[in-house]
Design a protein around this motif. Structure first.
Motif, PDB file in Angstrom:
ATOM      1  N   ARG A  48       1.178  -1.129   0.410  1.00 53.67           N
ATOM      2  CA  ARG A  48       0.357  -0.258  -0.187  1.00 53.67           C
ATOM      3  C   ARG A  48       0.728   1.130  -0.188  1.00 53.67           C
ATOM      4  NH1 ARG A  48      -1.465  -2.829   4.573  1.00 53.67           N
ATOM      5  NH2 ARG A  48      -1.544  -0.714   5.747  1.00 53.67           N
ATOM      6  N   LEU A  49       0.232   2.188  -0.702  1.00 55.22           N
ATOM      7  CA  LEU A  49       0.832   3.582  -0.441  1.00 55.22           C
ATOM      8  C   LEU A  49       1.666   3.867   0.525  1.00 55.22           C
ATOM      9  CD1 LEU A  49       1.754   5.966  -1.839  1.00 55.22           C
ATOM     10  CD2 LEU A  49      -0.265   7.445  -1.108  1.00 55.22           C
ATOM     11  N   LEU A  50       0.980   4.122   1.826  1.00 60.13           N
ATOM     12  CA  LEU A  50       1.893   3.615   3.112  1.00 60.13           C
ATOM     13  C   LEU A  50       3.128   3.168   3.431  1.00 60.13           C
ATOM     14  CD1 LEU A  50       2.202   5.380   6.130  1.00 60.13           C
ATOM     15  CD2 LEU A  50       0.210   3.184   6.842  1.00 60.13           C
ATOM     16  N   GLU A  51       2.560   1.772   2.988  1.00 58.25           N
ATOM     17  CA  GLU A  51       4.384   0.851   3.180  1.00 58.25           C
ATOM     18  C   GLU A  51       4.982   1.119   2.075  1.00 58.25           C
ATOM     19  OE1 GLU A  51       1.597  -3.393   3.947  1.00 58.25           O
ATOM     20  OE2 GLU A  51       1.966  -2.458   2.591  1.00 58.25           O
ATOM     21  N   ARG A  52       4.949   1.953   0.868  1.00 54.36           N
ATOM     22  CA  ARG A  52       5.985   2.043   0.477  1.00 54.36           C
ATOM     23  C   ARG A  52       6.588   3.304   1.181  1.00 54.36           C
ATOM     24  NH1 ARG A  52       2.898   1.784  -5.816  1.00 54.36           N
ATOM     25  NH2 ARG A  52       1.845  -0.530  -5.542  1.00 54.36           N
ATOM     26  N   HIS A  53       6.088   4.130   1.096  1.00 55.98           N
ATOM     27  CA  HIS A  53       6.627   5.534   2.020  1.00 55.98           C
ATOM     28  C   HIS A  53       7.375   5.618   3.292  1.00 55.98           C
ATOM     29  CE1 HIS A  53       4.046   8.911   0.084  1.00 55.98           C
ATOM     30  NE2 HIS A  53       4.156   8.177  -1.179  1.00 55.98           N
ATOM     31  N   GLN A  54       6.930   4.656   3.291  1.00 52.75           N
ATOM     32  CA  GLN A  54       8.367   3.950   5.345  1.00 52.75           C
ATOM     33  C   GLN A  54       9.254   2.415   4.861  1.00 52.75           C
ATOM     34  OE1 GLN A  54       4.666   0.980   6.697  1.00 52.75           O
ATOM     35  NE2 GLN A  54       4.131   2.627   7.965  1.00 52.75           N
ATOM     36  N   LEU A  55       9.278   2.858   3.729  1.00 56.31           N
ATOM     37  CA  LEU A  55      10.213   1.758   3.265  1.00 56.31           C
ATOM     38  C   LEU A  55      11.256   2.267   2.691  1.00 56.31           C
ATOM     39  CD1 LEU A  55      11.217  -1.053   2.095  1.00 56.31           C
ATOM     40  CD2 LEU A  55      10.487  -0.867   0.162  1.00 56.31           C
ATOM     41  N   VAL A  56      10.765   3.353   1.659  1.00 53.36           N
ATOM     42  CA  VAL A  56      11.690   5.054   1.485  1.00 53.36           C
ATOM     43  C   VAL A  56      12.272   5.442   3.324  1.00 53.36           C
ATOM     44  CG1 VAL A  56      11.767   6.991   0.439  1.00 53.36           C
ATOM     45  CG2 VAL A  56      10.219   5.651  -0.538  1.00 53.36           C
ATOM     46  N   HIS A  57      11.759   5.819   4.084  1.00 54.34           N
ATOM     47  CA  HIS A  57      11.965   6.139   5.478  1.00 54.34           C
ATOM     48  C   HIS A  57      12.855   5.007   5.692  1.00 54.34           C
ATOM     49  CE1 HIS A  57       9.243  10.152   5.695  1.00 54.34           C
ATOM     50  NE2 HIS A  57       8.592   9.266   5.134  1.00 54.34           N
ATOM     51  N   GLN A  58      12.682   3.774   5.633  1.00 52.09           N
ATOM     52  CA  GLN A  58      13.525   2.880   6.566  1.00 52.09           C
ATOM     53  C   GLN A  58      15.154   3.192   5.578  1.00 52.09           C
ATOM     54  OE1 GLN A  58      11.487  -0.874   6.587  1.00 52.09           O
ATOM     55  NE2 GLN A  58      10.429  -0.007   7.411  1.00 52.09           N
ATOM     56  N   VAL A  59      14.750   3.406   3.974  1.00 53.30           N
ATOM     57  CA  VAL A  59      16.279   3.420   3.262  1.00 53.30           C
ATOM     58  C   VAL A  59      16.944   3.948   3.953  1.00 53.30           C
ATOM     59  CG1 VAL A  59      17.383   3.240   1.095  1.00 53.30           C
ATOM     60  CG2 VAL A  59      15.590   1.559   1.780  1.00 53.30           C
ATOM     61  N   LEU A  60      16.378   5.738   4.051  1.00 50.41           N
ATOM     62  CA  LEU A  60      17.112   7.282   4.255  1.00 50.41           C
ATOM     63  C   LEU A  60      17.226   7.215   5.649  1.00 50.41           C
ATOM     64  CD1 LEU A  60      15.812   8.994   1.605  1.00 50.41           C
ATOM     65  CD2 LEU A  60      17.657   8.289   1.014  1.00 50.41           C
ATOM     66  N   GLU A  61      16.411   6.230   6.596  1.00 50.42           N
ATOM     67  CA  GLU A  61      16.729   6.388   7.915  1.00 50.42           C
ATOM     68  C   GLU A  61      18.208   7.659   8.307  1.00 50.42           C
ATOM     69  OE1 GLU A  61      16.756   4.277  12.415  1.00 50.42           O
ATOM     70  OE2 GLU A  61      16.460   3.258  10.592  1.00 50.42           O
ATOM     71  N   GLU A  62      19.271   7.197   8.527  1.00 48.91           N
ATOM     72  CA  GLU A  62      20.056   8.047   8.684  1.00 48.91           C
ATOM     73  C   GLU A  62      20.200   9.619   8.445  1.00 48.91           C
ATOM     74  OE1 GLU A  62      22.129   7.534  10.750  1.00 48.91           O
ATOM     75  OE2 GLU A  62      21.387   5.648  11.181  1.00 48.91           O
ATOM     76  N   GLU A  63      20.084   9.274   7.048  1.00 43.24           N
ATOM     77  CA  GLU A  63      19.762  10.853   5.791  1.00 43.24           C
ATOM     78  C   GLU A  63      18.579  11.711   6.797  1.00 43.24           C
ATOM     79  OE1 GLU A  63      22.321   8.023   3.686  1.00 43.24           O
ATOM     80  OE2 GLU A  63      20.226   8.490   4.377  1.00 43.24           O
ATOM     81  N   LEU A  64      17.760  10.961   7.154  1.00 44.03           N
ATOM     82  CA  LEU A  64      16.677  11.728   7.432  1.00 44.03           C
ATOM     83  C   LEU A  64      16.138  12.505   8.794  1.00 44.03           C
ATOM     84  CD1 LEU A  64      13.534   9.040   7.165  1.00 44.03           C
ATOM     85  CD2 LEU A  64      13.816  12.069   6.164  1.00 44.03           C
ATOM     86  N   LYS A  65      17.991  12.523   9.574  1.00 40.57           N
ATOM     87  CA  LYS A  65      18.410  12.753  11.186  1.00 40.57           C
ATOM     88  C   LYS A  65      18.592  14.315  10.310  1.00 40.57           C
ATOM     89  CE  LYS A  65      19.308   8.378  12.791  1.00 40.57           C
ATOM     90  NZ  LYS A  65      20.451   7.288  13.547  1.00 40.57           N
ATOM     91  N   ASN A  66      19.292  14.402   9.283  1.00 39.54           N
ATOM     92  CA  ASN A  66      19.832  15.495   9.021  1.00 39.54           C
ATOM     93  C   ASN A  66      19.151  16.508   8.188  1.00 39.54           C
ATOM     94  OD1 ASN A  66      22.420  15.020  10.560  1.00 39.54           O
ATOM     95  ND2 ASN A  66      23.361  13.292   8.948  1.00 39.54           N
ATOM     96  N   ILE A  67      17.901  16.437   7.801  1.00 36.92           N
ATOM     97  CA  ILE A  67      17.889  16.985   6.691  1.00 36.92           C
ATOM     98  C   ILE A  67      16.013  17.279   7.119  1.00 36.92           C
ATOM     99  CG2 ILE A  67      18.278  16.304   4.543  1.00 36.92           C
ATOM    100  CD1 ILE A  67      16.214  14.525   4.093  1.00 36.92           C
ATOM    101  N   HIS A  68      15.253  18.611   7.000  1.00 38.29           N
ATOM    102  CA  HIS A  68      13.756  18.963   7.513  1.00 38.29           C
ATOM    103  C   HIS A  68      12.977  18.691   6.175  1.00 38.29           C
ATOM    104  CE1 HIS A  68      11.732  22.491   8.702  1.00 38.29           C
ATOM    105  NE2 HIS A  68      11.283  22.279   7.737  1.00 38.29           N
ATOM    106  N   ALA A  69      12.436  18.637   4.977  1.00 40.82           N
ATOM    107  CA  ALA A  69      11.914  17.156   5.079  1.00 40.82           C
ATOM    108  C   ALA A  69      12.350  16.606   3.998  1.00 40.82           C
ATOM    109  CB  ALA A  69      10.681  19.253   4.158  1.00 40.82           C
ATOM    110  N   ILE A  70      11.435  15.787   3.734  1.00 40.46           N
ATOM    111  CA  ILE A  70      11.207  15.014   2.202  1.00 40.46           C
ATOM    112  C   ILE A  70       9.784  14.657   2.198  1.00 40.46           C
ATOM    113  CG2 ILE A  70      11.314  12.937   3.760  1.00 40.46           C
ATOM    114  CD1 ILE A  70      13.299  11.663   1.261  1.00 40.46           C
ATOM    115  N   SER A  71       9.962  15.300   0.430  1.00 43.23           N
ATOM    116  CA  SER A  71       8.506  15.217   0.163  1.00 43.23           C
ATOM    117  C   SER A  71       8.660  13.806  -0.950  1.00 43.23           C
ATOM    118  CB  SER A  71       7.888  16.266  -0.508  1.00 43.23           C
ATOM    119  OG  SER A  71       6.477  16.225  -1.417  1.00 43.23           O
ATOM    120  N   ILE A  72       7.704  12.800  -0.591  1.00 37.29           N
ATOM    121  CA  ILE A  72       7.856  11.898  -1.611  1.00 37.29           C
ATOM    122  C   ILE A  72       6.484  11.976  -2.644  1.00 37.29           C
ATOM    123  CG2 ILE A  72       7.822   9.372  -1.477  1.00 37.29           C
ATOM    124  CD1 ILE A  72       8.674   8.621   1.014  1.00 37.29           C
ATOM    125  N   THR A  73       6.912  12.272  -3.964  1.00 40.34           N
ATOM    126  CA  THR A  73       5.637  12.267  -4.680  1.00 40.34           C
ATOM    127  C   THR A  73       5.080  11.349  -5.564  1.00 40.34           C
ATOM    128  OG1 THR A  73       7.425  12.694  -6.525  1.00 40.34           O
ATOM    129  CG2 THR A  73       6.842  14.856  -4.965  1.00 40.34           C
TER     130      THR A  73
END
Length: 86
Positions: A48-73
């Motif tokens: 599902r869409l939510l699971e796809r977004h969660q997968l992207v967030h899991q891959v970028l877990e370390e990077e997300l600690k150092n950025i303000h925002a991510i928009s998954i389009t």
């Protein structure tokens, strides 16, 4: 704080999701604090869409600690991408 770049995000998503297509745009004016991401990967099949977004967030877990925002389009399977391009 480690700098995050569109290239680094693109490479990581492409490698870890075995993505056919990855588009990453730095929407922060070049400072690396906000990104827009679109991914086409077979890894999204049956998710599902939510699971796809969660997968992207899991891959970028370390990077997300150092950025303000991510928009998954877009998080599409290759078949979905073909249908939307026709």
């Amino acid at each position: 704080m480690e700098a995050v770049s569109a290239v680094k995000i693109r490479e990581k998503l492409k490698e870890q999701l075995v993505a056919e297509q990855v588009e990453v745009v730095d929407t922060s004016g070049g400072c690396g604090s906000a990104f827009q991401v679109a991914v086409v990967s077979e890894a999204f099949q049956g998710k599902r869409l939510l699971e796809r977004h969660q997968l992207v967030h899991q891959v970028l877990e370390e990077e997300l600690k150092n950025i303000h925002a991510i928009s998954i389009t877009k998080t599409l399977t290759p078949e979905q991408a073909k249908r939307t391009n026709n």
